[in-house]
Design a protein around this motif. Structure first.
Motif, PDB file in Angstrom:
ATOM      1  N   PRO B 197     -15.009   2.385  10.884  1.00  0.00           N
ATOM      2  CA  PRO B 197     -15.670   1.539  11.950  1.00  0.00           C
ATOM      3  C   PRO B 197     -16.556   0.195  11.549  1.00  0.00           C
ATOM      4  O   PRO B 197     -16.745  -0.713  11.980  1.00  0.00           O
ATOM      5  CB  PRO B 197     -16.731   2.533  12.492  1.00  0.00           C
ATOM      6  CG  PRO B 197     -16.059   3.869  12.206  1.00  0.00           C
ATOM      7  CD  PRO B 197     -15.431   3.776  10.650  1.00  0.00           C
ATOM      8  N   GLU B 198     -17.381   0.420  10.262  1.00  0.00           N
ATOM      9  CA  GLU B 198     -18.024  -0.754   9.891  1.00  0.00           C
ATOM     10  C   GLU B 198     -17.445  -1.609   8.864  1.00  0.00           C
ATOM     11  O   GLU B 198     -17.826  -2.786   8.807  1.00  0.00           O
ATOM     12  CB  GLU B 198     -19.247   0.031   9.141  1.00  0.00           C
ATOM     13  CG  GLU B 198     -20.517   0.737   9.656  1.00  0.00           C
ATOM     14  CD  GLU B 198     -19.575   2.252   9.690  1.00  0.00           C
ATOM     15  OE1 GLU B 198     -18.847   2.630   8.764  1.00  0.00           O
ATOM     16  OE2 GLU B 198     -20.137   3.098  10.516  1.00  0.00           O
ATOM     17  N   ALA B 199     -16.305  -1.289   8.670  1.00  0.00           N
ATOM     18  CA  ALA B 199     -15.624  -2.088   7.437  1.00  0.00           C
ATOM     19  C   ALA B 199     -15.007  -3.375   8.409  1.00  0.00           C
ATOM     20  O   ALA B 199     -14.904  -3.344   9.696  1.00  0.00           O
ATOM     21  CB  ALA B 199     -14.183  -1.382   6.881  1.00  0.00           C
ATOM     22  N   PRO B 200     -14.855  -4.443   7.473  1.00  0.00           N
ATOM     23  CA  PRO B 200     -14.224  -5.533   8.439  1.00  0.00           C
ATOM     24  C   PRO B 200     -12.552  -5.349   8.380  1.00  0.00           C
ATOM     25  O   PRO B 200     -11.985  -4.309   7.887  1.00  0.00           O
ATOM     26  CB  PRO B 200     -14.358  -6.696   7.011  1.00  0.00           C
ATOM     27  CG  PRO B 200     -14.592  -5.965   5.617  1.00  0.00           C
ATOM     28  CD  PRO B 200     -15.033  -4.754   6.066  1.00  0.00           C
ATOM     29  N   LEU B 201     -12.083  -6.313   9.027  1.00  0.00           N
ATOM     30  CA  LEU B 201     -10.489  -6.076   9.135  1.00  0.00           C
ATOM     31  C   LEU B 201      -9.852  -5.997   7.964  1.00  0.00           C
ATOM     32  O   LEU B 201     -10.155  -6.697   6.724  1.00  0.00           O
ATOM     33  CB  LEU B 201      -9.954  -7.345   9.925  1.00  0.00           C
ATOM     34  CG  LEU B 201     -10.454  -7.789  11.293  1.00  0.00           C
ATOM     35  CD1 LEU B 201     -10.130  -9.103  11.754  1.00  0.00           C
ATOM     36  CD2 LEU B 201      -9.818  -6.627  12.148  1.00  0.00           C
ATOM     37  N   THR B 202      -8.586  -5.360   7.771  1.00  0.00           N
ATOM     38  CA  THR B 202      -7.934  -4.873   6.792  1.00  0.00           C
ATOM     39  C   THR B 202      -6.957  -6.230   6.259  1.00  0.00           C
ATOM     40  O   THR B 202      -6.084  -6.384   6.905  1.00  0.00           O
ATOM     41  CB  THR B 202      -7.057  -3.687   6.742  1.00  0.00           C
ATOM     42  OG1 THR B 202      -7.968  -2.676   7.179  1.00  0.00           O
ATOM     43  CG2 THR B 202      -6.472  -3.413   5.521  1.00  0.00           C
ATOM     44  N   LEU B 203      -7.132  -6.886   5.025  1.00  0.00           N
ATOM     45  CA  LEU B 203      -6.395  -8.089   4.902  1.00  0.00           C
ATOM     46  C   LEU B 203      -5.060  -7.637   3.873  1.00  0.00           C
ATOM     47  O   LEU B 203      -4.103  -8.281   3.821  1.00  0.00           O
ATOM     48  CB  LEU B 203      -7.166  -9.047   4.284  1.00  0.00           C
ATOM     49  CG  LEU B 203      -8.220  -9.564   5.172  1.00  0.00           C
ATOM     50  CD1 LEU B 203      -9.303 -10.897   4.667  1.00  0.00           C
ATOM     51  CD2 LEU B 203      -7.630 -10.157   6.475  1.00  0.00           C
ATOM     52  N   ASP B 204      -5.130  -6.625   3.205  1.00  0.00           N
ATOM     53  CA  ASP B 204      -4.216  -6.128   2.413  1.00  0.00           C
ATOM     54  C   ASP B 204      -3.099  -5.585   3.508  1.00  0.00           C
ATOM     55  O   ASP B 204      -3.384  -4.583   4.384  1.00  0.00           O
ATOM     56  CB  ASP B 204      -4.715  -4.706   1.766  1.00  0.00           C
ATOM     57  CG  ASP B 204      -3.643  -4.176   0.847  1.00  0.00           C
ATOM     58  OD1 ASP B 204      -2.445  -4.874   0.828  1.00  0.00           O
ATOM     59  OD2 ASP B 204      -3.847  -3.348  -0.136  1.00  0.00           O
ATOM     60  N   PRO B 205      -1.802  -6.020   3.335  1.00  0.00           N
ATOM     61  CA  PRO B 205      -0.643  -5.509   4.235  1.00  0.00           C
ATOM     62  C   PRO B 205      -0.300  -4.051   3.874  1.00  0.00           C
ATOM     63  O   PRO B 205       0.353  -3.562   4.799  1.00  0.00           O
ATOM     64  CB  PRO B 205       0.230  -6.725   4.042  1.00  0.00           C
ATOM     65  CG  PRO B 205      -0.040  -7.267   2.983  1.00  0.00           C
ATOM     66  CD  PRO B 205      -1.165  -7.149   2.306  1.00  0.00           C
ATOM     67  N   PHE B 206      -0.509  -3.695   2.630  1.00  0.00           N
ATOM     68  CA  PHE B 206      -0.132  -2.295   2.425  1.00  0.00           C
ATOM     69  C   PHE B 206      -1.061  -1.471   1.964  1.00  0.00           C
ATOM     70  O   PHE B 206      -1.281  -0.738   0.776  1.00  0.00           O
ATOM     71  CB  PHE B 206       0.919  -2.498   1.222  1.00  0.00           C
ATOM     72  CG  PHE B 206       2.129  -3.315   1.532  1.00  0.00           C
ATOM     73  CD1 PHE B 206       2.894  -3.095   2.689  1.00  0.00           C
ATOM     74  CD2 PHE B 206       2.276  -4.582   0.889  1.00  0.00           C
ATOM     75  CE1 PHE B 206       4.030  -4.008   2.732  1.00  0.00           C
ATOM     76  CE2 PHE B 206       3.217  -5.607   1.095  1.00  0.00           C
ATOM     77  CZ  PHE B 206       4.013  -5.081   2.142  1.00  0.00           C
ATOM     78  N   PRO B 207      -2.226  -1.193   2.832  1.00  0.00           N
ATOM     79  CA  PRO B 207      -3.466  -0.335   2.393  1.00  0.00           C
ATOM     80  C   PRO B 207      -2.814   1.344   2.049  1.00  0.00           C
ATOM     81  O   PRO B 207      -3.441   1.689   1.090  1.00  0.00           O
ATOM     82  CB  PRO B 207      -4.446  -0.336   3.498  1.00  0.00           C
ATOM     83  CG  PRO B 207      -3.581  -0.643   4.773  1.00  0.00           C
ATOM     84  CD  PRO B 207      -2.382  -1.578   4.130  1.00  0.00           C
ATOM     85  N   ALA B 208      -1.813   1.746   2.839  1.00  0.00           N
ATOM     86  CA  ALA B 208      -1.555   3.054   2.613  1.00  0.00           C
ATOM     87  C   ALA B 208      -0.832   3.227   1.020  1.00  0.00           C
ATOM     88  O   ALA B 208      -1.056   4.204   0.361  1.00  0.00           O
ATOM     89  CB  ALA B 208      -0.597   3.596   3.478  1.00  0.00           C
ATOM     90  N   ALA B 209       0.069   2.238   0.817  1.00  0.00           N
ATOM     91  CA  ALA B 209       0.512   2.335  -0.675  1.00  0.00           C
ATOM     92  C   ALA B 209      -0.488   2.018  -1.663  1.00  0.00           C
ATOM     93  O   ALA B 209      -0.286   2.508  -2.773  1.00  0.00           O
ATOM     94  CB  ALA B 209       1.646   1.185  -0.544  1.00  0.00           C
ATOM     95  N   HIS B 210      -1.587   1.543  -1.440  1.00  0.00           N
ATOM     96  CA  HIS B 210      -2.562   1.467  -2.283  1.00  0.00           C
ATOM     97  C   HIS B 210      -3.900   2.582  -2.219  1.00  0.00           C
ATOM     98  O   HIS B 210      -4.922   2.338  -2.488  1.00  0.00           O
ATOM     99  CB  HIS B 210      -3.589  -0.019  -2.152  1.00  0.00           C
ATOM    100  CG  HIS B 210      -2.461  -0.933  -2.427  1.00  0.00           C
ATOM    101  ND1 HIS B 210      -2.616  -2.353  -1.608  1.00  0.00           N
ATOM    102  CD2 HIS B 210      -1.273  -1.177  -3.142  1.00  0.00           C
ATOM    103  CE1 HIS B 210      -1.504  -3.028  -2.018  1.00  0.00           C
ATOM    104  NE2 HIS B 210      -0.773  -2.456  -2.852  1.00  0.00           N
TER     105      HIS B 210
END
Lengths: 202, 225
Positions: B197-210
């Motif tokens: 909730p507090e985090a900014p928008l996810t700019l990484d397109p593959f967060p699950a892979a990371h």
């Protein structure tokens, strides 16, 4: 009281029984998978047998999100918003290749799997999956719910307990007096190259 | 394989359709040619009215494509609609030809409902000045098609009533159907929702892979990696 009969059980067992047999799906139908999802809810495949026939188009009343179809980056924010509006406890199914991995849409506008922004519990392969596959996914969710701790955890002071052995479909031995679990079958096959079932009919 | 089979393959044939210049004797052998695309009378009328403004006429599989300068597009469309009965704009879109000169092209597929004819207009646009006149006041249907063309190629349509992006987010910085745009997109240009909730928008397109798993809800903590 004994004359009337009584029953003892765990509170978790009752809560999980109720939850798992009355899942209300939030149909997030985004593409062709949604057609199969409609068949899944319709009388022929009849998901009412599992207590999930009430598709709730309000996230406030739903506890299972079925992401059916490809998710664009533009749509992902709306989906996460709907997910956040669903009350706990809640579960998520990624239905089909596109929702699970991006599928054939390997391009700039499509999220490569909705697990990048949603906690997915069950992935269903297929393009699109047949309604039976979605029913299987629903049964997997039910099994997951039946093995959850929600109330007992408080009495255990938050200590982690060993999970109950999952309820898998049983295979009865050919002579009818034994039960083989799928994991045993796998072990037997690894050890001997064949299974007990094949022993009876070589 | 029997010898009978070898001797009778003549029933299969393939007709290759090359792009032709408009000729005096058009190709009549082609099985793909349709009655509806035969518009030589319209072309004669256009040539009478506009003369040299008709830059080029090509035929592909019996379909006529008329190239005109982009300054003339509104006038030609209005003439076709009012005088020659082309009352329906089927589609309009852009093409990146990826050439040094006149890099972009906008095509207009017009249909005459009364005469049952189809016609394609084409106008080329150079990279230096990416503008063309809007034909929204001639064909109302052009509105969203021109917005799509602007969204995908960055071609600006003069006097369009509401020229905004139609598919991509409004703050998107690129034009995705240009040839230099990578197929998989520019990482970070399209954000995903926040992981917590507090985090900014996810700019990484593959967060699950990371190895990142998004939080189940605001009350529960995200599972550790």
């Amino acid at each position: 009281m004994i004359e009337d009969g009584f029953l003892t059980t765990r509170l978790d067992a009752v809560a999980n029984w109720a939850r798992s047999n009355s899942l209300m799906p939030m149909p997030m139908g985004l593409a062709c998978c949604a057609i199969e999802m409609m068949a899944f809810a319709a009388p022929k495949y009849d998901v009412a047998r599992f207590g999930s026939e009430t598709m709730r188009f309000s996230p406030r009343q739903a506890d299972l999100m079925i992401v059916a179809g490809w998710v664009t980056y533009k749509m992902s924010h709306a989906i996460r918003r709907v997910w956040d509006q669903m009350a706990d406890p809640k579960w998520c199914i990624a239905m089909g290749a596109c929702a699970s991995t991006g599928g054939m849409h390997r391009c700039y506008g499509v999220v490569q799997g909705c697990d990048n922004f949603l906690p997915v519990d069950v992935y269903v392969p297929g393009c699109p999956p047949r309604p039976e596959a979605l029913i299987h996914a629903l049964m997997d969710i039910q099994e997951k719910i039946r093995n959850e701790y929600s109330v007992t955890k408080d009495f255990e002071s938050g200590k982690a307990r060993d999970a109950i052995a999952p309820v898998r479909p049983r295979i009865v031995t050919p002579d009818g007096d034994g039960i083989i679990s799928p994991s045993e079958l796998h072990d037997q096959k690894a050890r001997h190259g064949h299974t007990a079932i094949h022993d009876k009919n070589p | 394989m029997s010898s009978e089979r070898k001797s009778s393959p003549t029933t299969l044939s393939f007709h290759f359709t090359p792009v032709d210049r408009a000729e005096e004797q058009p190709d009549t052998e082609n099985p793909h040619i349709k009655e509806t695309s035969e518009v030589s009378e319209t072309i004669t009328a256009l040539k009478e009215r506009f003369g040299d403004a008709i830059e080029d006429v090509t035929i592909y599989a019996g379909e006529f494509t008329i190239r005109i300068p982009r300054k003339e597009i509104r006038v030609v469309c209005a003439f076709l609609k009012d005088n020659l009965g082309f009352n329906y704009l089927a589609s309009l879109a852009g093409i990146d030809r990826f050439t040094e000169k006149d890099r972009y092209e906008v095509f207009y597929n017009l249909v005459s409902m009364s005469n049952n004819k189809r016609l394609r207009l084409v106008a080329r646009i150079d990279e230096e000045d990416l503008t063309i006149d809007s034909i929204c006041d001639v064909y109302r249907a052009a509105d969203w098609n021109e917005r799509e063309c602007y969204d995908m190629f960055g071609i600006r349509f003069n006097d369009h009533p509401d020229l905004r992006r139609i598919f991509m987010p409004e703050d998107f910085e690129y034009y995705p159907l240009r040839k230099e745009f990578p197929l998989l997109g520019v990482p970070g240009s399209l954000p995903l929702p926040p992981q917590t909730p507090e985090a900014p928008l996810t700019l990484d397109p593959f967060p699950a892979a990371h190895g990142r798993k998004p939080a189940k809800s605001f009350e529960e903590e995200a599972p550790s990696e």
